[in-house]
Every structure is written in structure tokens, then in C-alpha cells.
Design a protein around this motif. Structure first.
Motif, PDB file in Angstrom:
ATOM      1  N   GLN A  97       0.907  -1.231  -0.043  1.00 44.39           N
ATOM      2  CA  GLN A  97      -0.037   0.049   0.069  1.00 44.39           C
ATOM      3  C   GLN A  97       0.670   1.246  -0.122  1.00 44.39           C
ATOM      4  N   LYS A  98       1.805   1.229   0.752  1.00 38.76           N
ATOM      5  CA  LYS A  98       2.722   2.369   0.867  1.00 38.76           C
ATOM      6  C   LYS A  98       3.447   2.694  -0.756  1.00 38.76           C
ATOM      7  N   ALA A  99       3.927   1.551  -1.260  1.00 42.19           N
ATOM      8  CA  ALA A  99       4.684   1.624  -2.591  1.00 42.19           C
ATOM      9  C   ALA A  99       3.430   2.201  -3.540  1.00 42.19           C
ATOM     10  N   ARG A 100       2.208   1.763  -3.460  1.00 41.97           N
ATOM     11  CA  ARG A 100       1.254   2.407  -4.372  1.00 41.97           C
ATOM     12  C   ARG A 100       0.863   3.770  -4.138  1.00 41.97           C
ATOM     13  N   ASP A 101       0.926   4.278  -2.779  1.00 46.09           N
ATOM     14  CA  ASP A 101       0.726   5.437  -2.310  1.00 46.09           C
ATOM     15  C   ASP A 101       2.034   6.468  -3.050  1.00 46.09           C
ATOM     16  N   LEU A 102       3.223   5.897  -2.960  1.00 43.36           N
ATOM     17  CA  LEU A 102       4.510   6.446  -3.334  1.00 43.36           C
ATOM     18  C   LEU A 102       4.335   6.779  -4.724  1.00 43.36           C
ATOM     19  N   LYS A 103       3.808   5.878  -5.474  1.00 40.27           N
ATOM     20  CA  LYS A 103       3.843   5.968  -7.027  1.00 40.27           C
ATOM     21  C   LYS A 103       3.604   7.262  -7.730  1.00 40.27           C
ATOM     22  N   GLN A 146       9.624   0.839  -4.284  1.00 40.30           N
ATOM     23  CA  GLN A 146       9.680   2.449  -4.655  1.00 40.30           C
ATOM     24  C   GLN A 146      11.192   2.904  -4.155  1.00 40.30           C
ATOM     25  N   ALA A 147      11.882   2.388  -3.140  1.00 40.29           N
ATOM     26  CA  ALA A 147      13.068   2.860  -2.765  1.00 40.29           C
ATOM     27  C   ALA A 147      13.912   2.744  -3.608  1.00 40.29           C
ATOM     28  N   THR A 148      13.927   1.774  -4.332  1.00 33.33           N
ATOM     29  CA  THR A 148      14.991   1.932  -5.587  1.00 33.33           C
ATOM     30  C   THR A 148      14.879   2.974  -6.584  1.00 33.33           C
ATOM     31  N   HIS A 149      13.922   3.418  -6.633  1.00 31.93           N
ATOM     32  CA  HIS A 149      13.275   4.501  -7.565  1.00 31.93           C
ATOM     33  C   HIS A 149      13.762   5.668  -6.952  1.00 31.93           C
ATOM     34  N   MET A 159      11.292   5.286 -15.559  1.00 34.20           N
ATOM     35  CA  MET A 159       9.785   5.357 -15.650  1.00 34.20           C
ATOM     36  C   MET A 159       9.017   4.146 -16.361  1.00 34.20           C
ATOM     37  N   VAL A 160       9.857   3.290 -17.052  1.00 37.43           N
ATOM     38  CA  VAL A 160       9.483   1.990 -17.515  1.00 37.43           C
ATOM     39  C   VAL A 160       9.394   1.065 -16.393  1.00 37.43           C
ATOM     40  N   ALA A 161      10.411   1.102 -15.742  1.00 34.48           N
ATOM     41  CA  ALA A 161      10.276  -0.045 -14.384  1.00 34.48           C
ATOM     42  C   ALA A 161       8.970   0.256 -13.497  1.00 34.48           C
ATOM     43  N   MET A 162       9.051   1.693 -13.376  1.00 31.29           N
ATOM     44  CA  MET A 162       7.897   2.015 -12.161  1.00 31.29           C
ATOM     45  C   MET A 162       6.456   1.754 -12.821  1.00 31.29           C
ATOM     46  N   SER A 163       6.292   1.788 -14.261  1.00 27.52           N
ATOM     47  CA  SER A 163       5.185   1.797 -14.827  1.00 27.52           C
ATOM     48  C   SER A 163       4.658   0.015 -14.373  1.00 27.52           C
ATOM     49  N   LYS A 164       5.695  -0.621 -14.470  1.00 29.00           N
ATOM     50  CA  LYS A 164       5.614  -2.299 -14.577  1.00 29.00           C
ATOM     51  C   LYS A 164       5.543  -2.635 -12.909  1.00 29.00           C
ATOM     52  N   ASN A 165       5.411  -1.570 -11.955  1.00 35.03           N
ATOM     53  CA  ASN A 165       5.502  -1.729 -10.392  1.00 35.03           C
ATOM     54  C   ASN A 165       6.566  -2.409 -10.060  1.00 35.03           C
ATOM     55  N   GLN A 166       7.928  -2.307 -10.893  1.00 33.42           N
ATOM     56  CA  GLN A 166       9.128  -2.951 -10.292  1.00 33.42           C
ATOM     57  C   GLN A 166      10.336  -2.115 -10.047  1.00 33.42           C
ATOM     58  N   ALA A 167      11.065  -2.892  -9.076  1.00 35.41           N
ATOM     59  CA  ALA A 167      12.207  -2.030  -8.736  1.00 35.41           C
ATOM     60  C   ALA A 167      13.050  -1.632  -9.813  1.00 35.41           C
ATOM     61  N   VAL A 168      13.738  -0.668  -9.876  1.00 34.79           N
ATOM     62  CA  VAL A 168      14.855  -0.426 -10.885  1.00 34.79           C
ATOM     63  C   VAL A 168      16.127  -0.780 -10.736  1.00 34.79           C
TER      64      VAL A 168
END
Length: 128
Positions: A12-18, A66-69, A117-126
Motif C-alpha cells: 500500500q505504501k508503494a502504491r501511495d508513493l507511486k 519504490q525505494a530503488t526509484h 519510468m518504464v520500471a515504475m510503470s510495471k511496478n518493478q524496482a529499478v
């Protein structure tokens, strides 16, 4: 049971930070595209705003993908700044090498932002 709750809280925190991540990536993207297109420089103010957002919200992302982003964007700005400063004398001594160096740095910056941006759009760590 606590493990399941912790995982759900992190997700949930990761989704909120997106949403914050997208704002930061878009600001970085505007700066990156402006750096690659001659005469379209939007200025360092947008980059500073994005960097401040990332620095302030970075700790909120601890324990999430999201920390990796946040780290990715912060490192990208710092490395680009260092590279611009190191290559600045090329502008003073020789115009063409300075232009080439800054162009390559700007393309690298743009690549890093798009890759994130591509990694985040896939909900993946970069990847680092």
C-alpha cells in the motif's frame, strides 16, 4: 499473520508513493528533454524541486520497491551534476568537446529517467 500485514502495508505504501514518483519522474523528464533539445532548457529549478521531493520522501519508501526509484533518481541527478561540473572546463577551453560531453551526459540522464519510468510503470524496482 503479522508478516502478511507487513507485506500488505508495504504494498500500500508503494502504491501511495507511486504518484509522488510520477511527479518526480515527469519533472526529471522535462529537464532531461530540455537538456537534449538545443534552446529548450527549462532551467535547474525543476530539477531542484524534483530532487527535494525525492530527498524528503525517500525514507517513506524504505522497505518497498519504490525505494530503488528514489535512490535511482537521486543518484542520477548527483552523477549528472558531477559530470557536468567535471566537463565544464571543456566549454572554456574548447567549445566542441564541451558540447559533445554535455550532449552525452544529457542523453545518459534521459536514458536513466526513461528506464526508471518504464520500471515504475510495471511496478518493478529499478536495477542499480
Amino acid at each position: 499473520m503479522n508478516d502478511i500485514v507487513d507485506v500488505q502495508d508495504r504494498e500500500q505504501k508503494a502504491r501511495d508513493l507511486k504518484a509522488i514518483g510520477w511527479v518526480s519522474y515527469i519533472l526529471h523528464l522535462v529537464v532531461a528533454v530540455g537538456a537534449v533539445i538545443p534552446g529548450a532548457q527549462p532551467g535547474a529549478a525543476l530539477l531542484i524541486v524534483a530532487l527535494v521531493i525525492d530527498l524528503v520522501k525517500r525514507s517513506d519508501a524504505d522497505g518497498t520497491w519504490q525505494a530503488t526509484h528514489f535512490s535511482w533518481r537521486i543518484r542520477t541527478v548527483i552523477w549528472a551534476g558531477v559530470l557536468y561540473i567535471v566537463t565544464a572546463p571543456l566549454w572554456l577551453l574548447f567549445f566542441a568537446p564541451g558540447w559533445i560531453a554535455w550532449g552525452l551526459i544529457s542523453l545518459w540522464f534521459l536514458y536513466r529517467i526513461v528506464r526508471g519510468m518504464v520500471a515504475m510503470s510495471k511496478n518493478q524496482a529499478v536495477d542499480a
